[in-house]
Design a protein around this motif. Structure first.
Motif, short mmCIF file in Angstrom:
data_model
loop_
_atom_site.label_atom_id
_atom_site.label_comp_id
_atom_site.label_asym_id
_atom_site.label_seq_id
_atom_site.Cartn_x
_atom_site.Cartn_y
_atom_site.Cartn_z
N LYS A 260 0.91 -1.21 0.03
CA LYS A 260 -0.06 0.02 0.01
C LYS A 260 0.92 1.22 0.16
O LYS A 260 0.54 2.17 -0.63
N ALA A 261 2.10 1.21 0.68
CA ALA A 261 2.91 2.63 0.60
C ALA A 261 3.67 2.59 -0.52
O ALA A 261 4.19 3.95 -0.77
N TRP A 262 4.06 1.55 -1.06
CA TRP A 262 5.02 1.86 -2.45
C TRP A 262 4.24 1.89 -3.67
O TRP A 262 3.73 0.78 -4.11
N THR A 263 4.00 3.02 -4.19
CA THR A 263 3.33 3.20 -5.28
C THR A 263 3.97 3.37 -6.61
O THR A 263 3.45 3.66 -7.75
N HIS A 264 5.24 3.17 -6.58
CA HIS A 264 6.27 3.45 -7.79
C HIS A 264 6.33 2.05 -8.61
O HIS A 264 6.81 2.31 -9.75
N GLY A 265 5.90 1.22 -8.32
CA GLY A 265 6.06 -0.34 -8.85
C GLY A 265 5.75 -1.38 -8.04
O GLY A 265 4.88 -1.18 -7.01
N ARG A 266 6.21 -2.73 -7.96
CA ARG A 266 6.14 -3.64 -7.51
C ARG A 266 6.83 -4.06 -6.34
O ARG A 266 8.07 -3.44 -6.17
N ILE A 267 6.66 -5.01 -5.23
CA ILE A 267 7.34 -5.17 -4.41
C ILE A 267 7.48 -6.92 -4.25
O ILE A 267 6.46 -7.42 -4.25
N ASP A 268 8.64 -7.39 -4.28
CA ASP A 268 8.87 -8.90 -3.88
C ASP A 268 9.39 -9.03 -2.66
O ASP A 268 10.30 -8.35 -2.29
N PHE A 269 9.01 -10.20 -2.00
CA PHE A 269 9.29 -10.44 -0.89
C PHE A 269 10.10 -12.02 -0.55
O PHE A 269 9.98 -13.06 -1.31
N LYS A 270 11.11 -12.10 -0.09
CA LYS A 270 11.79 -13.15 0.75
C LYS A 270 12.21 -13.21 2.00
O LYS A 270 11.95 -12.23 2.71
N HIS A 271 11.94 -14.51 2.76
CA HIS A 271 12.07 -14.63 4.15
C HIS A 271 13.83 -14.47 4.38
O HIS A 271 14.51 -15.00 3.64
N LEU A 272 14.22 -13.92 5.51
CA LEU A 272 15.58 -13.67 5.92
C LEU A 272 15.82 -15.29 6.14
O LEU A 272 15.30 -16.24 6.68
N TYR A 273 17.28 -15.72 5.98
CA TYR A 273 17.83 -17.02 6.23
C TYR A 273 18.94 -16.72 7.00
O TYR A 273 20.20 -16.22 6.43
N GLU A 274 19.23 -17.36 8.04
CA GLU A 274 20.20 -16.74 9.12
C GLU A 274 21.63 -17.83 8.77
O GLU A 274 22.52 -17.64 9.51
N GLU A 275 21.72 -18.54 8.14
CA GLU A 275 22.90 -19.51 7.83
C GLU A 275 24.01 -18.48 7.54
O GLU A 275 23.99 -17.71 6.75
N GLY A 276 25.19 -18.98 8.51
CA GLY A 276 26.32 -18.33 8.57
C GLY A 276 26.19 -16.76 9.35
O GLY A 276 27.14 -15.96 8.97
N GLY A 277 25.18 -16.63 10.12
CA GLY A 277 25.13 -15.65 10.88
C GLY A 277 24.93 -14.13 10.08
O GLY A 277 25.31 -13.09 10.44
N PHE A 278 24.06 -14.26 9.14
CA PHE A 278 23.77 -13.27 8.35
C PHE A 278 24.96 -12.45 7.46
O PHE A 278 24.83 -11.44 7.02
N ALA A 279 26.14 -13.35 7.33
CA ALA A 279 27.27 -12.61 6.86
C ALA A 279 27.08 -12.41 5.38
O ALA A 279 27.33 -11.13 4.89
N ASP A 280 26.47 -13.11 4.57
CA ASP A 280 26.40 -12.88 3.21
C ASP A 280 25.18 -11.57 2.79
O ASP A 280 25.33 -10.77 2.26
N LEU A 281 24.14 -11.61 3.80
CA LEU A 281 23.15 -10.82 3.76
C LEU A 281 23.80 -9.30 4.32
O LEU A 281 23.22 -8.41 3.37
N ALA A 282 24.70 -9.15 5.20
CA ALA A 282 25.28 -8.01 5.60
C ALA A 282 25.98 -7.49 4.14
O ALA A 282 26.03 -6.21 4.25
N GLY A 283 26.81 -8.23 3.56
CA GLY A 283 27.38 -7.72 2.57
C GLY A 283 26.47 -7.43 1.32
O GLY A 283 26.65 -6.42 0.64
N TYR A 284 25.21 -7.83 1.12
CA TYR A 284 24.46 -7.98 0.18
C TYR A 284 23.57 -6.41 0.44
O TYR A 284 23.45 -5.63 -0.34
N ILE A 285 23.22 -6.22 1.61
CA ILE A 285 22.57 -5.08 2.06
C ILE A 285 23.41 -3.79 1.93
O ILE A 285 22.69 -2.73 1.98
#
Length: 245
Positions: free
Chosen positions: A141-166
Motif C-alpha cells: 500500500k505504501a509503495w506506489t512506484h512499482g511492485r514489491i517482491d518478498f523473501k524470508h531472511l535466512y540466518e545461515e552463516g550468521g547473516f554474513a552474506d546478507l550483511a554484504g548484500y545489503i
C-alpha cells in the motif's frame, strides 16, 4: 613499555564473534615486528567496507530473525527517479506510511536498506524489515512506484552474506554477479548493538579455543598481518551447536 594484544568478543543469541589484534597503546613482547607498509587508498576503502559490513551484520544478528522480510522495491520504467536524492525521497515517503501503520498496530518498525541503480538506469531498493502481521499488505500500500517482491531472511552463516548484500557498493556488486553505478546504504536509528567484552593478553594464542556448546565457523576464520602496524590479527565466528528456535 609492556606490549599487549587485545581481544574483543561480541555475544549474540546464537553466535559469538571474536577479534584479536595488537592493542594500539602497546606492542607485543618477544615478537618480531613485520614490515610496515604504507596503506593505499584502495586498502582504506576495502577496510571501510569491511567495517560497514561488520556493523550491518551485528545489527542483523541483534534485531532481525529468520523469516523477517527482505523486500525488493522496484520502479515502473515511467516512475524511475532522476537521481539518488529523488530515490531517497520516495523511500522516506513510503516509510512514513509504513511507520504509521506499524504504530497503529502496536509494532516498532526496524529496517535496513540499500538504494541501487544499474548501468541501464533501473532503480530498486533492497529493504530488510521486521515482519509483523500484514507487513506485506502495508508495504504494498505504501509503495506506489512499482511492485514489491518478498523473501524470508535466512540466518545461515550468521547473516554474513546478507550483511554484504545489503551494504554492497559498485565496487563489491560483482560478488553477487551484479553491476551497479551508484548505491546508498542506511538503517533505522533504533538498532543499537551490544558493546563487546574486552580482554588484554601478553602472548599471541596459537590456536583459538571453542566456547562450550559452540563450534568455530571455518568460513569466518581469518588471520593475517596488519598492513599499517606489521602485527598479527585475526577474527572468527563461533556458532551455537543447538540453536534456540
Amino acid at each position: 613499555m609492556i606490549k599487549r594484544y587485545k581481544r574483543l568478543t561480541y555475544i549474540f543469541e546464537d553466535s559469538v564473534e571474536v577479534y584479536e589484534y595488537l592493542d594500539g597503546k602497546y606492542g607485543a613482547p618477544g615478537e618480531k615486528r613485520g614490515v610496515k607498509r604504507d596503506v593505499t587508498p584502495d586498502q582504506i576503502k576495502k577496510r571501510n567496507q569491511w567495517n560497514k559490513e561488520r556493523k550491518a551484520r551485528h545489527k542483523l544478528k541483534t534485531w532481525f530473525k529468520e523469516n523477517d522480510f527482505l523486500a525488493l522495491f522496484t520502479y515502473k520504467k515511467e516512475e524511475r527517479p532522476p537521481d539518488m536524492k529523488a530515490a531517497k525521497k520516495d523511500f522516506q515517503e513510503a516509510m512514513r506510511i509504513i511507520r504509521r501503520e506499524y504504530k497503529k498496530r502496536g509494532y516498532e518498525l526496524r529496517w535496513m536498506r540499500n538504494i541501487e541503480v544499474g548501468p541501464r538506469g533501473a532503480w530498486h531498493i533492497h529493504v530488510v524489515i521486521n515482519r509483523e502481521a500484514d507487513t506485506d499488505l502495508i508495504l504494498k500500500k505504501a509503495w506506489t512506484h512499482g511492485r514489491i517482491d518478498f523473501k524470508h531472511l535466512y540466518e545461515e552463516g550468521g547473516f554474513a552474506d546478507l550483511a554484504g548484500y545489503i551494504t554492497k557498493t559498485p565496487e563489491t556488486a560483482n560478488r553477487y554477479n551484479e553491476k551497479l553505478v551508484e548505491t546508498s546504504y542506511s538503517a533505522s536509528r533504533n538498532l543499537p548493538v551490544p558493546e563487546p567484552e574486552q580482554k588484554r593478553f601478553v602472548r599471541w594464542p596459537k590456536k583459538p579455543k571453542e566456547k562450550k556448546g559452540y563450534y568455530i565457523d571455518k568460513s569466518s576464520y581469518f588471520e593475517g598481518t596488519n598492513q599499517a602496524t606489521g602485527y598479527k590479527y585475526r577474527y572468527y565466528t563461533m556458532i551455537r551447536i543447538n540453536r534456540r528456535i
